[in-house]
Design a protein around this motif. Structure first.
Motif, PDB file in Angstrom:
ATOM      1  N   PHE A  33       0.672  -1.551   0.289  1.00 52.88           N
ATOM      2  CA  PHE A  33      -0.054  -0.182   0.293  1.00 52.88           C
ATOM      3  C   PHE A  33       0.639   1.491   0.474  1.00 52.88           C
ATOM      4  O   PHE A  33       1.614   1.498   0.264  1.00 52.88           O
ATOM      5  CB  PHE A  33      -0.717  -0.134   1.264  1.00 52.88           C
ATOM      6  N   VAL A  34       0.675   2.036  -1.117  1.00 56.68           N
ATOM      7  CA  VAL A  34       1.477   3.478  -1.179  1.00 56.68           C
ATOM      8  C   VAL A  34       0.056   4.572  -0.204  1.00 56.68           C
ATOM      9  O   VAL A  34      -0.896   4.423  -1.147  1.00 56.68           O
ATOM     10  CB  VAL A  34       1.704   4.033  -2.684  1.00 56.68           C
ATOM     11  N   PHE A  35       0.186   5.329   0.967  1.00 58.18           N
ATOM     12  CA  PHE A  35      -0.156   6.200   1.432  1.00 58.18           C
ATOM     13  C   PHE A  35       0.383   7.979   0.889  1.00 58.18           C
ATOM     14  O   PHE A  35       1.467   8.508   1.021  1.00 58.18           O
ATOM     15  CB  PHE A  35      -0.670   6.133   2.440  1.00 58.18           C
ATOM     16  N   VAL A  36      -0.371   8.554   0.063  1.00 56.20           N
ATOM     17  CA  VAL A  36       0.173   9.674  -0.266  1.00 56.20           C
ATOM     18  C   VAL A  36      -1.003  10.586   0.566  1.00 56.20           C
ATOM     19  O   VAL A  36      -2.265  11.018   0.433  1.00 56.20           O
ATOM     20  CB  VAL A  36      -0.056  10.181  -1.936  1.00 56.20           C
ATOM     21  N   SER A  37      -0.180  12.193   1.022  1.00 57.42           N
ATOM     22  CA  SER A  37      -1.410  13.059   1.501  1.00 57.42           C
ATOM     23  C   SER A  37      -1.897  14.255   0.927  1.00 57.42           C
ATOM     24  O   SER A  37      -1.585  14.021  -0.589  1.00 57.42           O
ATOM     25  CB  SER A  37      -0.324  14.050   2.430  1.00 57.42           C
ATOM     26  N   ASN A  38      -2.697  14.657   1.035  1.00 56.83           N
ATOM     27  CA  ASN A  38      -3.557  15.548  -0.099  1.00 56.83           C
ATOM     28  C   ASN A  38      -3.331  15.830  -0.171  1.00 56.83           C
ATOM     29  O   ASN A  38      -3.692  16.939  -2.060  1.00 56.83           O
ATOM     30  CB  ASN A  38      -5.424  15.710   1.117  1.00 56.83           C
ATOM     31  N   ASP A  39      -2.480  17.173   0.078  1.00 58.93           N
ATOM     32  CA  ASP A  39      -1.336  18.096  -0.644  1.00 58.93           C
ATOM     33  C   ASP A  39       0.004  17.059  -1.510  1.00 58.93           C
ATOM     34  O   ASP A  39       0.509  18.340  -1.862  1.00 58.93           O
ATOM     35  CB  ASP A  39      -0.613  19.144   0.292  1.00 58.93           C
ATOM     36  N   PHE A  40       0.122  16.266  -1.288  1.00 60.02           N
ATOM     37  CA  PHE A  40       0.579  15.521  -2.114  1.00 60.02           C
ATOM     38  C   PHE A  40       2.471  15.386  -1.593  1.00 60.02           C
ATOM     39  O   PHE A  40       3.569  15.236  -2.852  1.00 60.02           O
ATOM     40  CB  PHE A  40       0.202  16.158  -3.531  1.00 60.02           C
ATOM     41  N   THR A  45       5.292   4.282   2.538  1.00 60.82           N
ATOM     42  CA  THR A  45       4.471   3.080   2.189  1.00 60.82           C
ATOM     43  C   THR A  45       4.383   1.447   3.407  1.00 60.82           C
ATOM     44  O   THR A  45       5.300   1.755   4.051  1.00 60.82           O
ATOM     45  CB  THR A  45       5.775   2.079   1.218  1.00 60.82           C
ATOM     46  N   PHE A  46       3.629   0.866   2.918  1.00 58.42           N
ATOM     47  CA  PHE A  46       3.095   0.199   4.228  1.00 58.42           C
ATOM     48  C   PHE A  46       2.633  -1.767   3.024  1.00 58.42           C
ATOM     49  O   PHE A  46       2.796  -1.491   2.243  1.00 58.42           O
ATOM     50  CB  PHE A  46       2.142  -0.346   4.819  1.00 58.42           C
ATOM     51  N   GLN A  47       3.501  -2.569   4.046  1.00 56.22           N
ATOM     52  CA  GLN A  47       2.627  -4.061   3.383  1.00 56.22           C
ATOM     53  C   GLN A  47       2.625  -5.138   4.551  1.00 56.22           C
ATOM     54  O   GLN A  47       2.680  -5.284   5.497  1.00 56.22           O
ATOM     55  CB  GLN A  47       4.498  -4.009   3.012  1.00 56.22           C
ATOM     56  N   LEU A  48       1.505  -5.674   3.933  1.00 57.94           N
ATOM     57  CA  LEU A  48       0.591  -7.019   5.016  1.00 57.94           C
ATOM     58  C   LEU A  48       0.752  -7.488   4.358  1.00 57.94           C
ATOM     59  O   LEU A  48       0.222  -7.752   2.938  1.00 57.94           O
ATOM     60  CB  LEU A  48      -1.107  -5.958   5.171  1.00 57.94           C
ATOM     61  N   GLY A  49       0.188  -8.359   5.293  1.00 54.09           N
ATOM     62  CA  GLY A  49       0.037  -9.724   4.961  1.00 54.09           C
ATOM     63  C   GLY A  49       0.998 -10.975   5.050  1.00 54.09           C
ATOM     64  O   GLY A  49       0.704 -10.287   6.127  1.00 54.09           O
ATOM     65  N   GLU A  50       0.326 -12.626   4.523  1.00 52.57           N
ATOM     66  CA  GLU A  50       0.820 -13.533   5.476  1.00 52.57           C
ATOM     67  C   GLU A  50       2.299 -13.059   5.936  1.00 52.57           C
ATOM     68  O   GLU A  50       2.622 -14.082   6.812  1.00 52.57           O
ATOM     69  CB  GLU A  50       0.959 -15.069   3.843  1.00 52.57           C
ATOM     70  N   GLU A  51       3.188 -13.166   5.298  1.00 54.12           N
ATOM     71  CA  GLU A  51       4.761 -12.259   6.436  1.00 54.12           C
ATOM     72  C   GLU A  51       4.105 -10.968   7.025  1.00 54.12           C
ATOM     73  O   GLU A  51       5.431 -10.940   7.869  1.00 54.12           O
ATOM     74  CB  GLU A  51       5.467 -12.338   5.105  1.00 54.12           C
ATOM     75  N   ASN A  52       3.753 -10.238   7.349  1.00 56.86           N
ATOM     76  CA  ASN A  52       2.891  -9.306   8.452  1.00 56.86           C
ATOM     77  C   ASN A  52       2.033  -8.530   8.532  1.00 56.86           C
ATOM     78  O   ASN A  52       0.975  -7.688   7.823  1.00 56.86           O
ATOM     79  CB  ASN A  52       3.548  -7.927   7.448  1.00 56.86           C
ATOM     80  N   PHE A  66      -2.753   1.037  -4.087  1.00 51.58           N
ATOM     81  CA  PHE A  66      -1.811  -1.082  -3.882  1.00 51.58           C
ATOM     82  C   PHE A  66      -1.500  -1.594  -5.065  1.00 51.58           C
ATOM     83  O   PHE A  66      -2.168  -1.098  -6.004  1.00 51.58           O
ATOM     84  CB  PHE A  66      -2.833  -1.311  -2.390  1.00 51.58           C
ATOM     85  N   LYS A  67      -1.184  -2.893  -4.881  1.00 51.47           N
ATOM     86  CA  LYS A  67      -0.719  -4.113  -5.661  1.00 51.47           C
ATOM     87  C   LYS A  67      -0.387  -4.572  -4.597  1.00 51.47           C
ATOM     88  O   LYS A  67       0.352  -5.197  -3.603  1.00 51.47           O
ATOM     89  CB  LYS A  67       0.804  -3.571  -6.512  1.00 51.47           C
ATOM     90  N   GLY A  68      -0.740  -5.695  -5.466  1.00 56.32           N
ATOM     91  CA  GLY A  68      -0.776  -7.256  -5.274  1.00 56.32           C
ATOM     92  C   GLY A  68       0.724  -7.349  -5.474  1.00 56.32           C
ATOM     93  O   GLY A  68       1.509  -7.503  -6.855  1.00 56.32           O
ATOM     94  N   ILE A  69       1.194  -8.082  -4.203  1.00 55.74           N
ATOM     95  CA  ILE A  69       3.202  -9.095  -4.524  1.00 55.74           C
ATOM     96  C   ILE A  69       3.220 -10.042  -4.542  1.00 55.74           C
ATOM     97  O   ILE A  69       3.997 -10.544  -4.717  1.00 55.74           O
ATOM     98  CB  ILE A  69       3.738  -7.566  -3.493  1.00 55.74           C
ATOM     99  N   SER A  70       2.116 -10.580  -4.070  1.00 58.43           N
ATOM    100  CA  SER A  70       2.336 -12.134  -3.448  1.00 58.43           C
ATOM    101  C   SER A  70       1.971 -13.389  -5.451  1.00 58.43           C
ATOM    102  O   SER A  70       1.984 -12.180  -6.189  1.00 58.43           O
ATOM    103  CB  SER A  70       1.400 -13.195  -2.607  1.00 58.43           C
TER     104      SER A  70
END
Length: 103
Positions: A33-40, A45-52, A66-70
């Motif tokens: 996942f990538v999150f950007v403030s409203n003012d850019f 960046t965060f990664q979630l899933g079976e390893e985290n 967001f991007k599927g990376i598995s």
């Protein structure tokens, strides 16, 4: 609760919810996942899933993609604060987003 799948190496985004708080979990697969403030000006960046395993809380007025990376299809769970409403969501196509962030 909303569920969505994302295929391996597929990118979705950019979205900004004006009212909704998102609570994101990835019980199957791995998602970046990538999150950007409203003012850019800022991004994280965060990664979630079976390893985290974990939960990401995303307040309103944050752009995200967001991007599927598995190797397999990934499942995303959003425990949102309100029902989905297309009127409270802003979208920008990937190629039109003001920042060029590698996903």
């Amino acid at each position: 609760a909303y569920f969505s799948f994302i295929e391996s190496n597929f990118v979705k985004g950019w979205k900004l919810h004006k009212k909704m708080n998102l609570n994101l979990c990835v019980p199957i697969g791995i998602v970046k996942f990538v999150f950007v403030s409203n003012d850019f000006k800022n991004h994280k960046t965060f990664q979630l899933g079976e390893e985290n395993y974990g939960r990401l809380n995303v307040p309103p007025n944050i752009w995200y993609s967001f991007k599927g990376i598995s190797d397999q299809k990934s499942l995303i769970l959003n425990l949102s604060s309100i029902e989905h409403d297309e009127k409270e969501v802003n979208n920008i196509k990937l190629d039109k987003f003001p920042l060029k962030i590698k996903l």
